[in-house]
Design a protein around this motif. Structure first.
Motif, PDB file in Angstrom:
ATOM      1  N   ILE A   1       1.175   5.228   0.342  1.00  0.00           N
ATOM      2  CA  ILE A   1       0.372   6.274   0.951  1.00  0.00           C
ATOM      3  C   ILE A   1       1.047   7.637   0.639  1.00  0.00           C
ATOM      4  O   ILE A   1       2.176   7.877   1.173  1.00  0.00           O
TER       5      ILE A   1
ATOM      6  N   TYR B   1      -2.881   5.544  -2.401  1.00  0.00           N
ATOM      7  CA  TYR B   1      -3.732   6.431  -1.559  1.00  0.00           C
ATOM      8  C   TYR B   1      -3.307   7.493  -1.674  1.00  0.00           C
ATOM      9  O   TYR B   1      -2.075   7.884  -1.361  1.00  0.00           O
ATOM     10  N   ASP B   2      -4.267   8.787  -1.548  1.00  0.00           N
ATOM     11  CA  ASP B   2      -3.941  10.049  -1.473  1.00  0.00           C
ATOM     12  C   ASP B   2      -5.225  10.718  -1.046  1.00  0.00           C
ATOM     13  O   ASP B   2      -6.380  10.324  -1.425  1.00  0.00           O
TER      14      ASP B   2
ATOM     15  N   SER C   1       4.879   5.096   2.932  1.00  0.00           N
ATOM     16  CA  SER C   1       4.322   6.360   2.919  1.00  0.00           C
ATOM     17  C   SER C   1       5.387   7.432   2.426  1.00  0.00           C
ATOM     18  O   SER C   1       6.672   7.186   2.554  1.00  0.00           O
TER      19      SER C   1
ATOM     20  N   ALA D   1       0.919  -1.269   0.096  1.00  0.00           N
ATOM     21  CA  ALA D   1      -0.233  -0.012  -0.022  1.00  0.00           C
ATOM     22  C   ALA D   1       1.044   1.357   0.176  1.00  0.00           C
ATOM     23  O   ALA D   1       1.590   1.277   0.748  1.00  0.00           O
TER      24      ALA D   1
ATOM     25  N   MET E   1      -9.052   1.933   2.810  1.00  0.00           N
ATOM     26  CA  MET E   1      -7.616   1.795   2.954  1.00  0.00           C
ATOM     27  C   MET E   1      -7.256   0.874   4.363  1.00  0.00           C
ATOM     28  O   MET E   1      -6.357  -0.279   4.032  1.00  0.00           O
TER      29      MET E   1
ATOM     30  N   VAL F   1       3.668  -1.206   4.024  1.00  0.00           N
ATOM     31  CA  VAL F   1       3.106  -0.011   3.643  1.00  0.00           C
ATOM     32  C   VAL F   1       4.262   1.080   3.494  1.00  0.00           C
ATOM     33  O   VAL F   1       5.026   1.156   4.342  1.00  0.00           O
TER      34      VAL F   1
ATOM     35  N   LEU G   1      -2.979   3.367  11.002  1.00  0.00           N
ATOM     36  CA  LEU G   1      -2.623   2.035  10.284  1.00  0.00           C
ATOM     37  C   LEU G   1      -1.851   0.940  10.992  1.00  0.00           C
ATOM     38  O   LEU G   1      -2.245  -0.329  10.607  1.00  0.00           O
TER      39      LEU G   1
ATOM     40  N   LEU H   1      -1.185   9.247  10.565  1.00  0.00           N
ATOM     41  CA  LEU H   1      -1.445   8.200   9.819  1.00  0.00           C
ATOM     42  C   LEU H   1      -1.141   6.830  10.446  1.00  0.00           C
ATOM     43  O   LEU H   1      -2.002   5.921  10.518  1.00  0.00           O
TER      44      LEU H   1
ATOM     45  N   THR I   1      -6.100   0.880  -6.597  1.00  0.00           N
ATOM     46  CA  THR I   1      -6.655   1.459  -5.427  1.00  0.00           C
ATOM     47  C   THR I   1      -7.833   0.801  -5.019  1.00  0.00           C
ATOM     48  O   THR I   1      -8.551   0.058  -5.717  1.00  0.00           O
TER      49      THR I   1
END
Ligand code: NAD
Length: 295
Positions: free
Chosen positions: A7, A30-31, A63, A5, A51, A61, A81, A74, A47
Motif C-alpha cells: 500500500i 494499491y495507491d 505499507s 499487498a 483491497m 501487508v 485493514l 489505513l 492489483t
C-alpha cells in the motif's frame, strides 16, 4: 511468506514493491493515485479493486505512506485493514511516523493475532531502486524473522532497534542528524562560494577533511557538483522538503516527551519550515541550499 499487498506506491513504495516482484513474491499494489498503480502493473505487479477482500488472502501487508495519520486510518480507521488480515497475517509498516502510532497499531494487531513490525528505511529513492535500503525495525525477534525474507528483497542492512516503535525512534534520530548535516553543509558551501571557492573543489577538500559527511559523499546540495544528485535536476525527485519537515517535527515531539534538549533539530526544523513556505515543499530536501543561495 508468498503473497503481499503493498500500500503506497509513491517515490519509495513503487521501487520497493517492484523489488519484491523481482524476488518472486506475488505482490498486489494499491495507491490512491491511479497512475502509480498503472506504473506498478507495467513493471510486473498485480492489483485489484477490492483491497480489503484481497488483504484477507495475503500473507503480509507492507505499507509505505506519508504520515502517521495515513497509517492510522489505513489499519485502525473505519473498515481498517487489520480486521481483514487472516490469523497469522503480518503488517510491515515502512513509513516514517510517530512511534506512538506504531505502538498503537502493534497493540491492535496483537489483539487480532496479526504480527507487526515498524520498519522505516534509510537510503532514499536510489536505495529503494537498488534494493539497498537500511531497515530499522521495531518489534519482537520472532516477528522480525517472519518478515526477514521480504525485507531482504528490498534492503541490504536490517537492524533490530527494539520493541514496537523503536524502529521509528531510530529513524527520527537519524533524520534529525541528516537535517543538521544538510543545513550545515549548505551553509559551509555557500560561505566558500561567496568567498571565491569552487563548490566542487571545496566539496572534495571537505570530504577528505574533518567536515566530511554523507551529504558531501552522496547528496551534494549545489547544482552541478554531483550529476546524479537531485540538486543537479532542479531538486526534483528525492526526499521532499515536507517529509523532512515532518520528520523533524516527529523528532522534536519525541524530544519533548523525553525532556531531551534538541536545539540543533529545532533550528533545522525552523529553517525547513521557512524554506517550505518560501520555495515549495515538494522540492527535494537538499534544496535548503537555495535558502542560503538566492539568485
Ligand atoms: P510519496 O508521497 O511519494 O508516496 C506516498 C504514496 O502513498 C503516494 O503515492 C500516495 O498517493 C499514497 N497514499 C497515501 N494514502 C494512501 C492510502 N490510504 N492508500 C493508498 N495509497 C495512499 O512519499 P515517499 O517519498 O514515497 O515517502 C513515503 C514514506 O517514506 C514517508 O513516510 C517518508 O517520510 C518515508 N521516506 C521517504 C524517503 C524518500 O527519500 N522519499 C526516504 C526514507 C523514508
Amino acid at each position: 511468506m508468498k503473497k503481499i499487498a503493498f500500500i503506497g506506491l509513491g517515490n519509495m513504495g513503487l521501487p520497493m514493491a517492484v523489488n519484491l516482484v523481482s524476488a518472486g513474491f506475488e505482490v498486489y499494489g494499491y495507491d490512491l493515485v491511479p497512475d502509480a498503480v498503472k506504473h506498478f502493473v507495467d513493471k510486473g505487479g498485480k492489483t485489484c479493486d477490492a483491497m480489503q477482500a484481497r488483504v484477507s488472502q495475503v500473507d503480509a501487508v507492507v505499507s509505505m505512506l506519508p504520515t502517521g495519520k495515513h497509517v492510522s486510518e489505513l489499519y485502525l480507521g473505519k473498515d481498517g485493514l487489520l480486521s481483514h488480515l487472516p490469523d497469522n497475517g503480518m503488517v510491515i509498516d515502512c513509513s516514517t511516523i510517530e512511534a506512538a502510532i506504531a505502538r498503537q497499531v502493534a497493540t491492535a494487531a496483537r489483539g487480532q493475532g496479526v504480527a507487526f513490525i515498524d520498519a522505516p528505511v534509510s537510503g532514499g529513492i536510489a536505495g529503494a531502486k537498488a534494493g539497498s535500503l537500511t531497515f530499522m525495525v521495531g518489534g519482537t525477534e520472532q516477528h522480525l524473522e517472519k518478515a526477514r525474507r521480504c525485507l531482504d528483497a528490498m534492503g541490504q542492512a536490517i537492524f533490530h532497534a527494539g520493541a514496537p516503535g523503536a524502529g521509528q525512534l531510530a529513524k527520527i534520530c537519524n533524520n534529525l542528524l541528516l537535517a543538521v548535516l544538510m543545513t550545515g553543509t549548505s551553509e559551509a558551501l555557500k560561505l566558500g562560494m561567496d568567498n571565491g571557492l569552487d563548490p566542487a573543489v571545496l566539496s572534495d577538500i571537505m570530504k577528505k577533511s574533518s567536515g566530511g559527511n554523507w551529504v558531501l559523499e552522496k547528496y551534494n546540495p549545489v547544482p552541478g557538483v554531483m550529476p546524479a544528485a537531485p540538486a543537479s535536476h532542479e531538486y526534483q525527485g528525492g526526499f521532499m522538503t515536507r517529509l523532512m519537515a515532518k520528520d523533524l517535527s516527529l523528532a522534536l515531539g519525541a524530544g519533548a516527551a523525553s525532556k531531551t534538549p534538541t536545539p540543533m533539530g529545532a533550528l533545522a526544523n525552523q529553517l525547513y519550515r521557512l524554506h517550505a513556505t518560501d520555495a515549495g515543499d515538494s522540492l527535494d530536501f537538499s534544496s535548503i541550499f537555495t535558502f542560503y543561495h538566492r539568485d
